[in-house]
Structures are given as structure tokens and as C-alpha cells.
Design an enzyme around this catalytic site. Structure first.
Site, PDB file in Angstrom:
ATOM      1  N   GLU A 317       0.827  -1.214   0.000  1.00  0.00           N
ATOM      2  CA  GLU A 317       0.000   0.000   0.000  1.00  0.00           C
ATOM      3  C   GLU A 317       0.858   1.260   0.000  1.00  0.00           C
ATOM      4  O   GLU A 317       0.517   2.260   0.639  1.00  0.00           O
ATOM      5  CB  GLU A 317      -0.965  -0.014   1.186  1.00  0.00           C
ATOM      6  CG  GLU A 317      -1.945  -1.177   1.146  1.00  0.00           C
ATOM      7  CD  GLU A 317      -2.908  -1.201   2.326  1.00  0.00           C
ATOM      8  OE1 GLU A 317      -2.840  -0.291   3.178  1.00  0.00           O
ATOM      9  OE2 GLU A 317      -3.728  -2.137   2.395  1.00  0.00           O
ATOM     10  N   GLU A 405      -5.408  -7.724  -0.932  1.00  0.00           N
ATOM     11  CA  GLU A 405      -6.281  -7.585   0.240  1.00  0.00           C
ATOM     12  C   GLU A 405      -7.658  -7.184  -0.256  1.00  0.00           C
ATOM     13  O   GLU A 405      -7.788  -6.354  -1.155  1.00  0.00           O
ATOM     14  CB  GLU A 405      -5.788  -6.505   1.214  1.00  0.00           C
ATOM     15  CG  GLU A 405      -4.575  -6.859   2.036  1.00  0.00           C
ATOM     16  CD  GLU A 405      -4.200  -5.745   3.015  1.00  0.00           C
ATOM     17  OE1 GLU A 405      -5.118  -4.985   3.435  1.00  0.00           O
ATOM     18  OE2 GLU A 405      -3.010  -5.614   3.345  1.00  0.00           O
TER      19      GLU A 405
END
Length: 569
Positions: A317, A405
Site C-alpha cells: 500500500e 487484500e
């Protein structure tokens, strides 16, 4: 995070250019936003903004003659800074869109979206708001469906990858665009933990996920607390042996650094650690990250010793600004290369498949990446087609794209219909898989038993000693397991592992004594001459003549011979 629903119901088409149909935002139904005409360069009679409060919206309806994938773009002005907004198609989340900062109206291509024949509602859902929208542009002719599999890079970026990693990559590649693998994240710091998340899935579906995810969250040197035994590596090895190499393990690293309050932290707000300094040789920050990398590499060496490939997702991320390594594309790309060079070329970790989960721009270290991961926490089960296409197209269709995710599992049939071929999904732990508000039992059963989804029971063993890349052939039913079972019978044969030719013990469990030969576990028969050499599992030899202890840690006592560490037995 402020979520504004910009439900675009534009009531009519105002302009047609060639194959492009322009829908003027100012002609739509406005709720909490206003029309403006102060900026220069807009089309029609104005534009709308500024989406300051929750519930602000502008609504458009798009009509097409046939069902299919249609190229779409948005004309916007982002003079209030870069903003991330989401797109909804017919009420389903289609993915996040990054609107780069600019000073005038520009057309931003957001890729192809799936539209039904007739009327469709298109929703721009702003996470941050504060943007000017001029118009929506849609091609009036659907695209030809993408053939996603033939162009995927045929080999891993590491030319020294072990056979097990090659086989896993080939397996993923050969199924890409045909099947979607199931996946689940375990508890923090856990590996192969068959706890509440797995129990919920198995009870509802009768299946085990194909991909299991662990986290090296507590393995940085600054961590002042770690879970008690068994450690994460031991758990992973036990899981690998239990399923005889038939599972796929993935891992991220919530990289903890000393925090502002004396504790450890990975959120940027909780630490003063500088990524710019960390990638500059000669700084204490650089020395610190090298030591951390070395520590985690020691764990991964143990996995390589048992022939386990690992889908490796560090610096995850990094397109966001919440982690200390995030929102700094140049330094993050440099840190990624440092990680790769240290782990692959210094430590000889050739069992890794490198997954990039972050920003796509000119800084992205494309030549050091095998797979692309996207993290999406949507408020519905939409297929996230726009997000998929954005990432797939950025890499020219040469890299597989997975949901590294997800909160809610995307509707599998919609993914198939809309050509959103996520290589696998990987649901986050705790409430995201345990609570009915995210997944009911019926939904879990629908997704895990869908004919497109592949679970653990369909996987081959990846515990192989030799393997050559295939030319796109599907190896789903091939074994390629070249374990030498011609050795004298020992306890490991029924478990799928050969007998050792030697007698050096590197690991002991309830089954017996284990050695490592040719980068693979082997069983040691009962022998009073067995030699316990624990350091070989860590990638270091036993000390031959030295008995001087230079260092002691949880693994044992270390000596030095020929300028290298060795384990004292």
C-alpha cells in the site's frame, strides 16, 4: 475518511463526436453541489463542484445499445490537489480512481467499464471530494474482450529462482484468465493458522483457501514484543509439511520502526523515521533497515530450506500516506530495489515471487516485480473492474493482477462476465470474514464453490527439486515432484519426503529428525550417529573446528570460520 456519493444520473446526451459520447455534468441532477463557470476550458455551459459534504451528488444515466466493456473517461480539474475517488456502475463498486493534481480541465482515461444494454447508472464515489467535474465521456462501441493470459511474462524476474518458485509462478500464470484462486489472511504474525477465519470458511463451504497469508509484523529489530512459540517460521514449516507442499503461502511485512512514544510503529503518524534517509547509505536509518532486512531474511531462509516458495509483498500500500514508506514514489522504489538486492543477491533467497502493491508511475521498479497486487475495501461485492483494468493496462498486460487484500469478496460471476480476472482474492482477517455484515454463509458458499474458483484441494504439490518453465501449458494436473524415494524406507516416505543420505539433523518434531538435502526436507532414520546442525536450516554451515562462541541468540551459539558465521554443535 469522508465518503461522498456522487450518483451521476445525467438525463440526456448533449454531444456526439465520432465514437465518443459526452455527458455534461451540469445538466444532471445536482444534490449539494453547484454549477460553476469561473474556470476556463470547460465544455457545455459549465461544470459542477465542490463535493464538500457527505451526500453531495451529481447523477448521470448512460445508455448503450449492447452489453459489453466500454472505454470511459472523465473530464475534470484537480486544482485542489490529487484526490482519490471511486466509480460505481449500476450501484456496484468498480474501483478507485486517482485524479492527479492539475491546473486546468483534462480528460482522464479510467479504462473500460461493463455496461448493460439499455440504461446504466454511473456513479463517481469520491473518497476525498474537493474536485471539479465537467463531463463523462463514453465510447459508443464496446471493446473486444481482452485475452489476458498469453502476454504475461513467462518467467520470474529472478533468474536463479528455485524450481518450486518456478512451478508456482507457472501454475498461477497458466490458470490466469481461467480460474480465480481463493485466499485468506491469518491473524497478525500467524502462518497457516487454522483458527477462526479458516474454521468459518470450512464450515460454510467445505473448502480450504488456496492462498494463505502471513505477516512478518513482529520481526523487525525494534519490536519489543513478539508472540510466544511457535514462531511464525515454525508455523509456516508445519503447515507446509502438513499439506505436503500443496498450499500457497503469501506474506506482507508491516515494517515496525521505533515510535515517537518509545514503542514500535509502522504508521507514519507514530514515528519520525525518514524513508529518504533510509535509502541513503551512511545514515543510521540505512544501517537500521539493512539489519531489519537481514533479520527477516533469516526467517525466509528457513522456508527456502524446506523448498517453500513465498509470494512476497513488502512495502505494501505504498501509494497511500499512512505507512512510513508510503507516498514517496522515488524513495519507495529505491527501497524496493535495496530489499531485492539484499534478499536475492546477498542472502541468496531464490524462493520469492515479488508482488508490488502500490503506486504505478514512472518510478515503479517494473524490472523487479513479478505480480501486481491491489487492496480494495469496498462496501459491496462489486467486481472492481475499473481498478483491475487500470493496473492490468499500466503494465501492458504483462503482469498478473491479484487482490492482495479485500474486505468483501468480489462477486465471482460478475468478475467473469466483466473480464476482471483477479489472479486470486485474499480476504482480510477478523470481522471481514467472520461477520455476516461482510459475508453470509450463503455468499461464502457461492464464491468458494463457484466453478471458476480454485481452492486448496485442486492444487498440485509445489515441493519439487527440478522444474522448467512451460510455454503457457496448464500444469494443474502435473506433479513434477522428483523426490528420491529410492532411499531406504524411513518415516518421511509416507509424508511425501525422501530419506536423507546423510545424518545431519536440522529440525525435530513429533514425526522424527529432519535434514535438508538439495534444498529439500528429508527424513533421518533412527541413528545414534545423527549430528544436530541447526544452523544449516538458516543457510549457514556447522562449525568444523571452532568452538569459540562469538554470538548467541535464540537459535543457538555461533562461531566464525573462513570469514563466515557457522553453528556450533
Amino acid at each position: 475518511m469522508l465518503t461522498l456519493t456522487l450518483l451521476l444520473y445525467l438525463s440526456f446526451i448533449t454531444t456526439v463526436f465520432s465514437k465518443k459520447v459526452i455527458y455534461e455534468a451540469e445538466n444532471g441532477k445536482l444534490d449539494g453541489v453547484s454549477k460553476y463557470n469561473e474556470l476556463q476550458g470547460y465544455s457545455g455551459t459549465g461544470y459542477v463542484g465542490r463535493f464538500e459534504s457527505a451526500g453531495n451528488s451529481v447523477t448521470v444515466t448512460v445508455e448503450v445499445s449492447q452489453t459489453g466493456m466500454y472505454d470511459m473517461s472523465i473530464i475534470y480539474c484537480g486544482n485542489m490537489g490529487q484526490k482519490i475517488n471511486s466509480l460505481k456502475i449500476n450501484g456496484k463498486n468498480s474501483g478507485d480512481i486517482t485524479f492527479p493534481e492539475n491546473s486546468s480541465f483534462e480528460e482522464l482515461n479510467i479504462g473500460a467499464v461493463y455496461l448493460n444494454s439499455g440504461e446504466n447508472t454511473v456513479s463517481l464515489v469520491a473518497s476525498w471530494g474537493w474536485i471539479w467535474i465537467d463531463a463523462l465521456v463514453v465510447n459508443d462501441t464496446p471493446n473486444v474482450a481482452k485475452d489476458v493470459s498469453p502476454h504475461i511474462n513467462p518467467t520470474l524476474v529472478n533468474p536463479k529462482a528455485i524450481p518450486a518458485a518456478k512451478k508456482l509462478y507457472d501454475f498461477l500464470r497458466s490458470n490466469y484468465g481461467k480460474r480465480i484462486l481463493s485466499g485468506q489472511v491469518g491473524g497478525a504474525g500467524q502462518a497457516g493458522d487454522e483458527g477462526q477465519e479458516i474454521q468459518r470458511i470450512q464450515k460454510a463451504t467445505g473448502k480450504l483457501p488456496a492462498v494463505w497469508n502471513m505477516d512478518f509484523i513482529f520481526e523487525s529489530n525494534d519490536c519489543t514484543w513478539r508472540p510466544e512459540n511457535p514462531d511464525i517460521t515454525e508455523m509456516a514449516i508445519n503447515w507446509w509439511k502438513k499439506y505436503q507442499g500443496k498450499g500457497i503461502m503469501a506474506a506482507q511485512w508491516h515494517w515496525n520502526i521505533a515510535g515517537k512514544t518509545g514503542d514500535f510503529a509502522f504508521y507514519k503518524k507514530d514515528t519520525t523515521f525518514s524513508i529518504d534517509n533510509a535509502v541513503t547509505e551512511g545514515t543510521w536509518e540505512y544501517e537500521k533497515i539493512i539489519k531489519d532486512i537481514d533479520r527477516v531474511a533469516g526467517h525466509i531462509k528457513k522456508l527456502q530450506a524446506v523448498n517453500m516458495p513465498l509470494i512476497w509483498r513488502p512495502l505494501h500500500e505504498n501509494d497511500g500516506d499512512w505507512f512510513w514508506w508510503g507516498n514517496n514514489p522515488k524513495s519507495c522504489a529505491k527501497l524496493w530495489k535495496i530489499l531485492y538486492e539484499r534478499m536475492v543477491n546477498y542472502h541468496g533467497l531464490n524462493n520469492l515471487i515479488w508482488l508490488w502493491n502500490g503506486k504505478n508511475d514512472a518510478n515503479t521498479p517494473v524490472d523487479y516485480i513479478d505480480i501486481i497486487g491491489v487492496d480494495i475495501y469496498a462496501n459491496d461485492h462489486g467486481p472492481q473492474t475499473t481498478a483491475y483494468n487500470t493496473h492490468f493496462d499500466f503494465y501492458g498486460g504483462k503482469k498478473m493482477v491479484v487482490l492482495s487484500e479485500n474486505g468483501r469478496i468480489p462477486d465471482i460471476q460478475q468478475c467473469v462476465d466483466q473480464n476482471a480476472w483477479w489472479g486470486y482474492f485474499q480476504t482480510w482477517n477478523s470481522e471481514f470474514i467472520l461477520q455476516d455484515s461482510y459475508h453470509t454463509d450463503a455468499q461464502l458458499k457461492e464464491y468458494f464453490t463457484h466453478k471458476t474458483v480454485m481452492n486448496m484441494d485442486e492444487l498440485p504439490s509445489f515441493n519439487v527439486n527440478s522444474y522448467e518453465y512451460q510455454s503457457g501449458n496448464n500444469n494443474n494436473n502435473s506433479s513434477n515432484n522428483n523426490n528420491n524415494n529410492n532411499s531406504s524406507e524411513c518415516f518421511s516416505i509416507p509424508l511425501g519426503y525422501p530419506c536423507c543420505k546423510g545424518n545431519t539433523v536440522v529440525y525435530t518434531d513429533n514425526d522424527g529428525d529432519w535434514g535438508v538435502e538439495n534444498n529439500e526436507w528429508c527424513g533421518i532414520g533412527n541413528s545414534s550417529s545423527a549430528v544436530v546442525c541447526w544452523s544449516e536450516a538458516l543457510g549457514y554451515p556447522c562449525c568444523v573446528s571452532s568452538s569459540d562462541v562469538y554470538y548467541t541468540d535464540n537459535d543457538g551459539e555461533w562461531g566464525v570460520e573462513n570469514g563466515d558465521w557457522c553453528g556450533i554443535i
